[in-house]
Enzyme design. Structure first.
Site, PDB file in Angstrom:
ATOM      1  N   THR A  95       2.162  -2.375  -4.840  1.00 10.74           N
ATOM      2  CA  THR A  95       1.462  -1.159  -4.439  1.00 10.74           C
ATOM      3  C   THR A  95       2.463  -0.018  -4.497  1.00 10.74           C
ATOM      4  O   THR A  95       3.407   0.028  -3.700  1.00 10.74           O
ATOM      5  CB  THR A  95       0.872  -1.291  -3.025  1.00 10.74           C
ATOM      6  OG1 THR A  95      -0.116  -2.323  -3.024  1.00 10.74           O
ATOM      7  CG2 THR A  95       0.222   0.013  -2.596  1.00 10.74           C
ATOM      8  N   LYS A 148      -6.500   1.247  -4.635  1.00 12.09           N
ATOM      9  CA  LYS A 148      -5.844   0.584  -3.507  1.00 12.09           C
ATOM     10  C   LYS A 148      -5.545   1.569  -2.376  1.00 12.09           C
ATOM     11  O   LYS A 148      -5.844   1.300  -1.209  1.00 12.09           O
ATOM     12  CB  LYS A 148      -4.543  -0.087  -3.985  1.00 12.09           C
ATOM     13  CG  LYS A 148      -3.651  -0.643  -2.886  1.00 12.09           C
ATOM     14  CD  LYS A 148      -4.264  -1.837  -2.167  1.00 12.09           C
ATOM     15  CE  LYS A 148      -3.376  -2.337  -1.037  1.00 12.09           C
ATOM     16  NZ  LYS A 148      -2.180  -3.054  -1.519  1.00 12.09           N
ATOM     17  N   LYS A 192       3.112   2.346   4.776  1.00  8.95           N
ATOM     18  CA  LYS A 192       3.548   2.572   3.390  1.00  8.95           C
ATOM     19  C   LYS A 192       2.377   3.052   2.537  1.00  8.95           C
ATOM     20  O   LYS A 192       2.484   4.028   1.786  1.00  8.95           O
ATOM     21  CB  LYS A 192       4.122   1.287   2.802  1.00  8.95           C
ATOM     22  CG  LYS A 192       4.413   1.366   1.311  1.00  8.95           C
ATOM     23  CD  LYS A 192       4.641   0.002   0.692  1.00  8.95           C
ATOM     24  CE  LYS A 192       4.677   0.079  -0.828  1.00  8.95           C
ATOM     25  NZ  LYS A 192       4.779  -1.247  -1.482  1.00  8.95           N
TER      26      LYS A 192
END
Length: 289
Positions: A93, A168, A243
């Protein structure tokens, strides 16, 4: 297939093991000797460098911590070393811009590549039930899909390069918003004298229903088994949620997107993480109330 797998952490280790179970010849690399030992026990071949791992590989899968590392791995050790015709799949990611830059560099050298971040967490990585959101050309997606299907339950083409990362971070921003709202609702219900189980029984079948409530309830003992029933251990760490939220805020700035709810969720998780809770599941945010 001969598949090089780079990055054998909490997620990558289980993913590589599932590729072995599917019959693939997995050539593993990680900087951690413990990770390499676990990969070897799972049936992977282990190598001392990325270059050694990708030599002769038909596919390269990576699961790495951030965009800078992904870019360095591919530009320094994978592109030009892996055989011509190999397909690259980055499941990390990272930010959308870096994903597109790396894929562009691979394509310029004649390779096909997809960005394929995952949803599902460590349990899904180990169980082979991840969801992959895939960005790239139709040709690259078609080649990547059989590899991804060995590690997941759903493989969805999100469109052009970088769109997997876009999906995502948008999804996880929405998840953070839902979790924060669910925590707020439960704490207010309790302060108003409503039993948490009773509130769950009502809201889970009413218009307030959402995944954070009915599948991942932040209140211990309410709803299906979740990290809250294990003192918020395991699951999806707060540090990892933060994050993703930071990536979402960067993407919002870059695309001039208004995300006031996302920004508030990001601020809540910044504070919670900063208080030393980065290792707790993200549903532990309810502790702040």
């Amino acid at each position: 297939m001969k598949i090089a797998f780079i990055g054998l952490g909490n997620m990558g280790g289980g993913m590589a093991a599932n590729l072995v179970k599917a019959g693939h010849d997995v050539r593993a690399f990680d900087l951690s000797q413990d990770a390499l030992t676990a990969a070897k026990e799972a049936g992977c071949g282990v190598f001392g460098s990325i270059g050694e791992a990708v030599t002769g590989a038909e596919a390269v899968v990576s699961m790495l911590p951030n965009g800078a590392i992904v870019k360095g791995v591919y530009t320094d050790s994978v592109i030009g070393t892996a055989p011509a015709g190999a397909i690259f799949l980055d499941c990390s990611t990272i930010d959308v811009a870096t994903a597109r830059d790396v894929i562009g560099a691979a394509e310029s050298d004649g390779y096909e590549m997809v960005d394929a971040p995952v949803s599902g967490g460590i349990a899904a990585a180990n169980g082979g039930t991840l969801t992959f959101m895939v960005g790239g050309t139709q040709s690259a997606f078609d080649r990547a899909k059989p590899v991804l299907e060995a590690m997941g339950k759903a493989v969805i083409h999100a469109g052009d390069s970088g769109n997997g990362q876009a999906a995502k971070i948008c999804n996880n921003m929405l998840l953070a918003i839902h979790m924060a709202g669910t925590c707020e609702a439960f704490q207010m219900a309790e302060k108003l004298g409503l039993d948490p189980q009773t509130f769950y029984d009502i809201s889970s079948v009413s218009s307030g229903q959402n995944w954070s409530m009915t599948s991942y309830c932040p209140v211990p003992g309410v709803g299906p088994q979740s990290p809250s029933d294990n003192d918020y251990q395991g699951g999806f760490a707060t540090a990892l949620m933060l994050k993703d939220l930071r990536l979402a805020m960067e993407a919002a700035d870059a695309s001039d997107s208004a995300v006031p709810m996302g920004a508030r969720a990001a601020a809540l998780y910044e504070d919670f993480n900063g208080a030393g809770n980065g290792g707790l599941d993200f549903s532990a945010l309810i502790k702040t109330y």
